[in-house]
Design a protein around this motif. Structure first.
Motif, PDB file in Angstrom:
ATOM      1  N   LEU A 121       0.829  -1.203   0.000  1.00  0.00           N
ATOM      2  CA  LEU A 121       0.000   0.000   0.000  1.00  0.00           C
ATOM      3  C   LEU A 121       0.869   1.261   0.000  1.00  0.00           C
ATOM      4  O   LEU A 121       0.565   2.245  -0.694  1.00  0.00           O
ATOM      5  CB  LEU A 121      -0.939   0.001   1.208  1.00  0.00           C
ATOM      6  N   LEU A 122       1.946   1.245   0.765  1.00  0.00           N
ATOM      7  CA  LEU A 122       2.849   2.398   0.795  1.00  0.00           C
ATOM      8  C   LEU A 122       3.478   2.623  -0.578  1.00  0.00           C
ATOM      9  O   LEU A 122       3.516   3.750  -1.080  1.00  0.00           O
ATOM     10  CB  LEU A 122       3.932   2.180   1.852  1.00  0.00           C
ATOM     11  N   GLU A 123       3.961   1.533  -1.172  1.00  0.00           N
ATOM     12  CA  GLU A 123       4.545   1.642  -2.513  1.00  0.00           C
ATOM     13  C   GLU A 123       3.485   2.052  -3.531  1.00  0.00           C
ATOM     14  O   GLU A 123       3.751   2.859  -4.434  1.00  0.00           O
ATOM     15  CB  GLU A 123       5.167   0.293  -2.922  1.00  0.00           C
ATOM     16  N   THR A 131      -3.391   0.130  -7.765  1.00  0.00           N
ATOM     17  CA  THR A 131      -1.953   0.117  -8.043  1.00  0.00           C
ATOM     18  C   THR A 131      -1.248  -0.940  -7.207  1.00  0.00           C
ATOM     19  O   THR A 131      -0.341  -1.629  -7.687  1.00  0.00           O
ATOM     20  CB  THR A 131      -1.333   1.493  -7.764  1.00  0.00           C
ATOM     21  N   ALA A 132      -1.660  -1.065  -5.943  1.00  0.00           N
ATOM     22  CA  ALA A 132      -1.032  -2.023  -5.041  1.00  0.00           C
ATOM     23  C   ALA A 132      -1.500  -3.454  -5.275  1.00  0.00           C
ATOM     24  O   ALA A 132      -0.868  -4.402  -4.807  1.00  0.00           O
ATOM     25  CB  ALA A 132      -1.321  -1.617  -3.593  1.00  0.00           C
ATOM     26  N   THR A 139       1.094   5.916  -7.238  1.00  0.00           N
ATOM     27  CA  THR A 139      -0.128   6.600  -7.675  1.00  0.00           C
ATOM     28  C   THR A 139       0.078   8.113  -7.677  1.00  0.00           C
ATOM     29  O   THR A 139      -0.328   8.806  -8.616  1.00  0.00           O
ATOM     30  CB  THR A 139      -1.309   6.230  -6.766  1.00  0.00           C
ATOM     31  N   LEU A 140       0.706   8.626  -6.622  1.00  0.00           N
ATOM     32  CA  LEU A 140       0.991  10.058  -6.567  1.00  0.00           C
ATOM     33  C   LEU A 140       1.864  10.493  -7.730  1.00  0.00           C
ATOM     34  O   LEU A 140       1.617  11.521  -8.370  1.00  0.00           O
ATOM     35  CB  LEU A 140       1.704  10.390  -5.249  1.00  0.00           C
ATOM     36  N   SER A 169      -6.671   8.186  -4.546  1.00  0.00           N
ATOM     37  CA  SER A 169      -7.782   7.821  -3.664  1.00  0.00           C
ATOM     38  C   SER A 169      -7.554   6.402  -3.167  1.00  0.00           C
ATOM     39  O   SER A 169      -6.615   5.714  -3.602  1.00  0.00           O
ATOM     40  CB  SER A 169      -9.110   7.892  -4.418  1.00  0.00           C
ATOM     41  N   ALA A 170      -8.420   5.958  -2.264  1.00  0.00           N
ATOM     42  CA  ALA A 170      -8.315   4.581  -1.777  1.00  0.00           C
ATOM     43  C   ALA A 170      -8.429   3.603  -2.941  1.00  0.00           C
ATOM     44  O   ALA A 170      -7.706   2.603  -3.011  1.00  0.00           O
ATOM     45  CB  ALA A 170      -9.399   4.310  -0.737  1.00  0.00           C
TER      46      ALA A 170
END
Length: 215
Positions: free
Chosen positions: A15-17, A39-40, A22-23, A32-33
């Motif tokens: 999730l962090l990656e 992406t994750a 995503t950013l 967003s969530a």
């Protein structure tokens, strides 16, 4: 470590990656969530399970990304012996981070800070990691020069970090201008190196003049 704990840590890391990717790739407006989870490659409910909110995830991702980036260059910075070398390493870091999309990421973090309350402090904390490493290098390289006793390494480290942040963002609209700014910083390093090469008598004269200027 239990299998559940290992799996939980793996999911959090994904999730962090995913948040950082995503950013970088989609921008703060589209983060967003749902987009981070996609992406994750996980269920978006896990964003809230592990972090409570998207803002908390973004803040954690900012800290996580900064810690990884600083760790990549800590050894290189520790080897720096002169101001010129420090500025050269700074330019190398800038080029590598830009190629890796991290300059674009920084721009998105700064753009999102006004609307995502946790991002401002997290981005500042990430920059503080860089400032700590820069300050240590500055204390070491300036101590042997006539400028050592007349400079504030902590304040100078923040000025250097702020300069590189500004140059990184400026590069997006004027690449040649940003390059010229980096060239100017390297010229400053060359001037300091020239003073370092002076003999003891000349260095004492420089120190004497600096003391008169700062009194």
């Amino acid at each position: 470590m239990s299998p559940e704990t290992a799996k939980s840590l793996e999911t959090k890391t994904r999730l962090l990656e995913g948040a950082l990717r995503t950013l970088t790739e989609q921008g703060i407006a589209k983060t967003s969530a749902r987009t981070v989870a996609a992406t994750a490659g996980v269920n978006q409910a896990l964003v809230f399970y592990h972090f409570g909110s998207v803002d908390e995830l973004l803040a954690a991702a900012c800290r996580y990304g900064a810690e990884k980036a600083v760790a990549r260059y800590r050894e290189r910075l520790a080897e720096v012996g002169t101001l010129s070398e420090l500025l050269t390493v700074g330019r190398e870091i800038h080029e590598r981070e830009r190629a890796g999309g991290h300059v674009a990421l920084l721009g998105q973090l700064l753009a999102g800070a006004p609307t995502h309350p946790g991002l401002g402090p997290a981005t500042a904390a990430g920059l503080d990691l860089w400032i700590t490493e820069i300050e240590q290098a500055l204390r070491r390289v300036l101590a042997a020069t006539p400028f050592g006793e007349f400079t504030d390494p902590a304040g100078l480290a923040r000025a250097v970090a702020a300069s590189f942040v500004g140059i990184e963002l400026y590069e997006g609209v004027d690449e040649a201008g940003a390059g010229a700014a980096l060239d100017a910083l390297e010229q400053l390093g060359a001037l300091v190196a020239a003073v370092e090469s002076l003999g003891p008598v000349a260095q004492r004269a420089v120190r004497h003049r600096l003391r008169r200027r700062t009194q």
